[in-house]
Each structure stands twice: as structure tokens, then as C-alpha cells.
Design a protein around this motif. Sequence first.
Motif, PDB file in Angstrom:
ATOM      1  N   PRO A 162       0.840  -1.120   0.127  1.00 29.61           N
ATOM      2  CA  PRO A 162      -0.019  -0.155   0.026  1.00 29.61           C
ATOM      3  C   PRO A 162       0.941   1.197   0.071  1.00 29.61           C
ATOM      4  O   PRO A 162       0.439   2.162  -0.602  1.00 29.61           O
ATOM      5  CB  PRO A 162      -0.895   0.080   1.353  1.00 29.61           C
ATOM      6  CG  PRO A 162      -0.973  -1.650   1.425  1.00 29.61           C
ATOM      7  CD  PRO A 162       0.244  -2.370   1.004  1.00 29.61           C
ATOM      8  N   SER A 163       1.649   1.318   0.961  1.00 27.38           N
ATOM      9  CA  SER A 163       2.757   2.422   0.944  1.00 27.38           C
ATOM     10  C   SER A 163       3.254   2.939  -0.236  1.00 27.38           C
ATOM     11  O   SER A 163       3.638   4.144  -0.904  1.00 27.38           O
ATOM     12  CB  SER A 163       3.504   2.616   2.047  1.00 27.38           C
ATOM     13  OG  SER A 163       4.446   1.574   1.970  1.00 27.38           O
ATOM     14  N   LEU A 164       3.950   1.844  -0.997  1.00 29.09           N
ATOM     15  CA  LEU A 164       4.586   1.969  -2.483  1.00 29.09           C
ATOM     16  C   LEU A 164       3.633   2.464  -3.461  1.00 29.09           C
ATOM     17  O   LEU A 164       4.070   3.444  -4.019  1.00 29.09           O
ATOM     18  CB  LEU A 164       5.183   0.555  -2.746  1.00 29.09           C
ATOM     19  CG  LEU A 164       5.852   0.783  -3.891  1.00 29.09           C
ATOM     20  CD1 LEU A 164       7.311   1.558  -3.701  1.00 29.09           C
ATOM     21  CD2 LEU A 164       6.217  -0.526  -4.472  1.00 29.09           C
ATOM     22  N   MET A 165       2.672   1.873  -3.402  1.00 30.43           N
ATOM     23  CA  MET A 165       1.333   2.342  -4.378  1.00 30.43           C
ATOM     24  C   MET A 165       1.020   3.800  -4.153  1.00 30.43           C
ATOM     25  O   MET A 165       0.881   4.614  -5.055  1.00 30.43           O
ATOM     26  CB  MET A 165       0.142   1.352  -4.318  1.00 30.43           C
ATOM     27  CG  MET A 165       0.500   0.032  -4.629  1.00 30.43           C
ATOM     28  SD  MET A 165      -1.071  -0.961  -4.374  1.00 30.43           S
ATOM     29  CE  MET A 165      -1.873  -0.614  -5.584  1.00 30.43           C
ATOM     30  N   GLU A 166       0.922   4.145  -2.920  1.00 31.26           N
ATOM     31  CA  GLU A 166       0.596   5.580  -2.504  1.00 31.26           C
ATOM     32  C   GLU A 166       1.695   6.478  -3.012  1.00 31.26           C
ATOM     33  O   GLU A 166       1.338   7.638  -3.471  1.00 31.26           O
ATOM     34  CB  GLU A 166       0.292   5.793  -0.900  1.00 31.26           C
ATOM     35  CG  GLU A 166      -0.082   7.185  -0.563  1.00 31.26           C
ATOM     36  CD  GLU A 166      -0.315   7.144   0.850  1.00 31.26           C
ATOM     37  OE1 GLU A 166      -0.284   8.254   1.404  1.00 31.26           O
ATOM     38  OE2 GLU A 166      -0.275   6.098   1.619  1.00 31.26           O
ATOM     39  N   ILE A 167       2.925   6.243  -2.856  1.00 31.65           N
ATOM     40  CA  ILE A 167       3.998   7.127  -3.071  1.00 31.65           C
ATOM     41  C   ILE A 167       4.074   6.950  -4.753  1.00 31.65           C
ATOM     42  O   ILE A 167       4.329   8.270  -5.431  1.00 31.65           O
ATOM     43  CB  ILE A 167       5.492   6.549  -2.665  1.00 31.65           C
ATOM     44  CG1 ILE A 167       5.407   6.685  -1.231  1.00 31.65           C
ATOM     45  CG2 ILE A 167       6.808   7.206  -3.276  1.00 31.65           C
ATOM     46  CD1 ILE A 167       6.495   5.844  -0.471  1.00 31.65           C
ATOM     47  N   PHE A 168       4.082   6.038  -5.501  1.00 30.55           N
ATOM     48  CA  PHE A 168       4.512   6.270  -7.086  1.00 30.55           C
ATOM     49  C   PHE A 168       3.115   6.171  -7.838  1.00 30.55           C
ATOM     50  O   PHE A 168       3.211   6.515  -8.980  1.00 30.55           O
ATOM     51  CB  PHE A 168       5.220   4.784  -6.973  1.00 30.55           C
ATOM     52  CG  PHE A 168       6.918   5.192  -6.753  1.00 30.55           C
ATOM     53  CD1 PHE A 168       7.568   5.890  -7.750  1.00 30.55           C
ATOM     54  CD2 PHE A 168       7.174   4.545  -5.752  1.00 30.55           C
ATOM     55  CE1 PHE A 168       8.718   6.058  -7.089  1.00 30.55           C
ATOM     56  CE2 PHE A 168       8.545   4.603  -5.227  1.00 30.55           C
ATOM     57  CZ  PHE A 168       9.193   5.521  -6.105  1.00 30.55           C
ATOM     58  N   GLY A 169       1.929   5.494  -7.361  1.00 29.88           N
ATOM     59  CA  GLY A 169       0.718   5.788  -8.135  1.00 29.88           C
ATOM     60  C   GLY A 169       0.953   4.881  -9.415  1.00 29.88           C
ATOM     61  O   GLY A 169       1.435   3.618  -9.646  1.00 29.88           O
ATOM     62  N   ASP A 170       0.348   5.858 -10.329  1.00 40.31           N
ATOM     63  CA  ASP A 170       0.297   5.124 -11.645  1.00 40.31           C
ATOM     64  C   ASP A 170       1.843   4.977 -12.545  1.00 40.31           C
ATOM     65  O   ASP A 170       1.751   4.806 -13.793  1.00 40.31           O
ATOM     66  CB  ASP A 170      -0.728   5.456 -12.596  1.00 40.31           C
ATOM     67  CG  ASP A 170      -0.751   6.887 -12.798  1.00 40.31           C
ATOM     68  OD1 ASP A 170       0.169   7.564 -12.321  1.00 40.31           O
ATOM     69  OD2 ASP A 170      -1.528   7.473 -13.383  1.00 40.31           O
ATOM     70  N   THR A 171       2.962   5.581 -11.885  1.00 37.49           N
ATOM     71  CA  THR A 171       3.833   5.461 -12.484  1.00 37.49           C
ATOM     72  C   THR A 171       4.662   3.995 -12.631  1.00 37.49           C
ATOM     73  O   THR A 171       5.739   3.743 -13.066  1.00 37.49           O
ATOM     74  CB  THR A 171       4.945   6.504 -11.675  1.00 37.49           C
ATOM     75  OG1 THR A 171       5.528   5.960 -10.659  1.00 37.49           O
ATOM     76  CG2 THR A 171       4.546   7.812 -11.488  1.00 37.49           C
ATOM     77  N   MET A 172       4.131   3.250 -11.717  1.00 41.01           N
ATOM     78  CA  MET A 172       4.683   1.826 -11.643  1.00 41.01           C
ATOM     79  C   MET A 172       3.435   0.838 -11.958  1.00 41.01           C
ATOM     80  O   MET A 172       2.151   1.303 -11.772  1.00 41.01           O
ATOM     81  CB  MET A 172       5.199   1.309 -10.264  1.00 41.01           C
ATOM     82  CG  MET A 172       6.557   2.097  -9.956  1.00 41.01           C
ATOM     83  SD  MET A 172       7.160   1.712  -8.453  1.00 41.01           S
ATOM     84  CE  MET A 172       8.645   2.712  -8.423  1.00 41.01           C
ATOM     85  N   LEU A 173       3.656  -0.400 -12.133  1.00 36.64           N
ATOM     86  CA  LEU A 173       2.532  -1.461 -12.229  1.00 36.64           C
ATOM     87  C   LEU A 173       2.507  -2.312 -11.085  1.00 36.64           C
ATOM     88  O   LEU A 173       3.510  -2.635 -10.497  1.00 36.64           O
ATOM     89  CB  LEU A 173       2.630  -2.283 -13.401  1.00 36.64           C
ATOM     90  CG  LEU A 173       2.484  -1.384 -14.784  1.00 36.64           C
ATOM     91  CD1 LEU A 173       3.198  -2.185 -16.100  1.00 36.64           C
ATOM     92  CD2 LEU A 173       1.028  -0.860 -14.971  1.00 36.64           C
ATOM     93  N   TYR A 174       1.310  -2.732 -10.697  1.00 34.93           N
ATOM     94  CA  TYR A 174       1.191  -3.709  -9.543  1.00 34.93           C
ATOM     95  C   TYR A 174       0.354  -5.052  -9.909  1.00 34.93           C
ATOM     96  O   TYR A 174      -0.593  -5.001 -10.579  1.00 34.93           O
ATOM     97  CB  TYR A 174       0.382  -2.843  -8.503  1.00 34.93           C
ATOM     98  CG  TYR A 174       0.865  -1.495  -8.368  1.00 34.93           C
ATOM     99  CD1 TYR A 174       2.172  -1.267  -7.528  1.00 34.93           C
ATOM    100  CD2 TYR A 174       0.412  -0.317  -8.818  1.00 34.93           C
ATOM    101  CE1 TYR A 174       2.662  -0.035  -7.331  1.00 34.93           C
ATOM    102  CE2 TYR A 174       1.170   0.745  -8.856  1.00 34.93           C
ATOM    103  CZ  TYR A 174       1.963   1.083  -7.786  1.00 34.93           C
ATOM    104  OH  TYR A 174       2.626   2.282  -7.710  1.00 34.93           O
ATOM    105  N   VAL A 175       0.717  -6.125  -9.103  1.00 33.23           N
ATOM    106  CA  VAL A 175       0.153  -7.377  -9.388  1.00 33.23           C
ATOM    107  C   VAL A 175      -0.022  -8.016  -8.024  1.00 33.23           C
ATOM    108  O   VAL A 175       0.351  -7.886  -6.951  1.00 33.23           O
ATOM    109  CB  VAL A 175       1.155  -8.289 -10.104  1.00 33.23           C
ATOM    110  CG1 VAL A 175       1.465  -7.514 -11.421  1.00 33.23           C
ATOM    111  CG2 VAL A 175       2.585  -8.284  -9.383  1.00 33.23           C
ATOM    112  N   ASP A 176      -1.075  -9.132  -8.246  1.00 30.27           N
ATOM    113  CA  ASP A 176      -1.293 -10.080  -7.264  1.00 30.27           C
ATOM    114  C   ASP A 176      -0.769 -11.183  -7.386  1.00 30.27           C
ATOM    115  O   ASP A 176      -0.504 -12.004  -6.473  1.00 30.27           O
ATOM    116  CB  ASP A 176      -2.911 -10.370  -7.433  1.00 30.27           C
ATOM    117  CG  ASP A 176      -3.523  -9.088  -6.606  1.00 30.27           C
ATOM    118  OD1 ASP A 176      -3.035  -8.540  -5.493  1.00 30.27           O
ATOM    119  OD2 ASP A 176      -4.709  -8.651  -7.159  1.00 30.27           O
ATOM    120  N   ASN A 177      -0.432 -11.712  -8.742  1.00 26.32           N
ATOM    121  CA  ASN A 177       0.168 -13.198  -9.100  1.00 26.32           C
ATOM    122  C   ASN A 177       1.052 -13.079 -10.301  1.00 26.32           C
ATOM    123  O   ASN A 177       0.931 -11.967 -11.194  1.00 26.32           O
ATOM    124  CB  ASN A 177      -0.886 -14.290  -9.011  1.00 26.32           C
ATOM    125  CG  ASN A 177      -1.880 -13.691  -9.914  1.00 26.32           C
ATOM    126  OD1 ASN A 177      -1.822 -13.042 -10.967  1.00 26.32           O
ATOM    127  ND2 ASN A 177      -3.245 -13.655  -9.343  1.00 26.32           N
TER     128      ASN A 177
END
Length: 227
Positions: A162-177
Motif C-alpha cells: 500500500p505505501s509503495l502504491m501511495e508514493i508512486f501511483g500509476d508510475t508503476m504497475l502492481y500485481v497479485d500473481n
Amino acid sequence: PTFENPIGKTNVAIFHNWNNIIPLEKRIEPYLNFKGKVATISKVLSQKYNWYFFIPCVDTEFFYPIEPDETYNYDLAFVGNAIKESELMQKFFSFGKSKIKSAIFGNGFNKPLSHQESLKLYSSSLANFNFSMKECFNLDGLIGRPFQIAACRGLVISDKTPSLMEIFGDTMLYVDNSIDIIKHIEWLKENEAKRLLMIEMAYNKVIENYNPKKVIENLLRWIYGNN
């Protein structure tokens, strides 16, 4: 001279390590009774104990973009030590019959990389993967690697910390698997302009907000109570 009896005018302890062997309660106990200020890279612990949330910074004289090297041109690259839980490795690296060109480097994996080789990997790969140990993820903790990759103008795919997503937002991509990873790799190959824009935005964010000068100034303001 000791953790239990510090003698500085202002004493600071930073809880920053993750461990899947020694229970958290045992490792954290000295910090609860520490005669001074405590900082942590865990947002959960910072909120629970009113500790300072310490966000990593990047030494841009040590992590920086270099000319891409075809030898390190992977669809997905990962650098780290073999300390992650095996079920997480299976969760994120089960690509089946997909045609993803991937590589895992670091102590306990294929081979350790020199620092210069890691710069080549970050700068040359289509995407670089970041994921955390279970404890780090559960405690919403930050590690330096995604900041370092961004400073090398590398594209980061990460677990959903969560904290990484809050900092970088849509400048990175996020995954569950691994299924999510495959979809993101396919999307990146079809959207080069967007990929380059994300890289530049993440790079600028790190350079402007998470350079040593700014992060340490914030830390010192907290230490001396000027915030």
C-alpha cells in the motif's frame, strides 16, 4: 554505548529489517522501551506506536541510468537474495507456457550481480520486478529497491504494497500473481510510449522527492522537533 542505555543528547533507533525466523514481538521489544525516538520503514508500526515513518532515499551517484545493454534485455528481471518465502516465488514466477523472457539474479539464485551489472539490468529490461517478504507486506513496509530501479530509469512491476502504491501511483504497475505479470508484460510491449512516460515520471519523483538531501532534512527535522 548500548541499546538499553544510550547516552546521546538525542537518541534515535530505526527498525528496518524483515525476518521470517525470529518473531516480530521479540525483535520489536527493545524499541518499545527505547529511551529516545524510534523510526521505522513500516507504515503499520509507525501508526500503531506513533513512530516516524522513514521512507528510503536513493544516492543518485550510485544508482543512475546507463546505456542499455542487449545482454540484459529481459522482459522481466528480478534482483534479490533468496530469502523470500517459497510460496511467494511460486506465486509470482509461475509463467507456464508464456513466452516471457525472465531472469532472477542474486545470492542463492542464478548468480550475484556486480553493482554495474545491476545498473545494466535495471536500465535494459522491459520491466523489473519487486516484491516483499510476507512480514514486510503485512506491515506495509518499504524497501529501497523500487526507488533504486526508478532512479536508473527502469520500469517497476511490484506487489501491491500500500505505501509503495501511495508514493508512486500509476508510475508503476502492481500485481497479485504471475497471471497479472504476464498481462502487464504484454501491455508494456504494445504501449512503449506509455511505458517510457511512466519511467520518466517515476524517475522524476525519486530525483525530486527521495534524494538524500531531502529525505535526511525531513529526518533531522523530526529528530530535533522542528516539524
